[in-house]
Design an enzyme around this catalytic site. Sequence first.
Site, PDB file in Angstrom:
ATOM      1  N   MET A 124      -8.704 -38.531  -2.310  1.00 32.53           N
ATOM      2  CA  MET A 124      -8.531 -38.326  -0.909  1.00 32.53           C
ATOM      3  C   MET A 124      -7.092 -37.889  -0.721  1.00 32.53           C
ATOM      4  O   MET A 124      -6.232 -38.538  -1.274  1.00 32.53           O
ATOM      5  CB  MET A 124      -8.815 -39.652  -0.207  1.00 32.53           C
ATOM      6  N   PRO A 125      -6.783 -36.861  -0.125  1.00 34.49           N
ATOM      7  CA  PRO A 125      -7.553 -35.990   0.726  1.00 34.49           C
ATOM      8  C   PRO A 125      -8.583 -35.139  -0.030  1.00 34.49           C
ATOM      9  O   PRO A 125      -8.483 -34.948  -1.232  1.00 34.49           O
ATOM     10  CB  PRO A 125      -6.497 -35.078   1.361  1.00 34.49           C
TER      11      PRO A 125
END
Length: 130
Positions: free
Chosen positions: A1-2
């Site tokens: 993540m991202p």
Amino acid sequence: MPLMKIHVLKGRSTDEVERLLDTVHEAMLQAFQVPERDLYQILNEHAASHFRALDTGLDIARTDKFVMIEVVTRPRTRAEKMDFYERLCRLLSENYGVESSDVMVSIVQNTDEDWSFGLGRAQFVTGDLA
């Protein structure tokens, strides 16, 4: 993540794709201060007839090396976003030969409950991830 969604024109070699993905990841690591194993990337290659990107009237020249990146992420500060844009363009130029005029970024923010990394849980909510 991202989660990084990267859009390019078809025709890049395997080596070019690897350098592009590695460079995007490096910029994200530095700007957003996330762990190195936060690696979620999707590369979409498009035929020229299926991919259009102008300049919103800003007189920015585009070439066939154009890269469009959508970043899906938890909230980031303005400073982190500005740092990411600058780093990304600098690193893409240095490592991949793409000029800043050929880089477009859109950041889409969501919240902790919008992420599940598996096992049917929202790890940011459960405390498995900080």
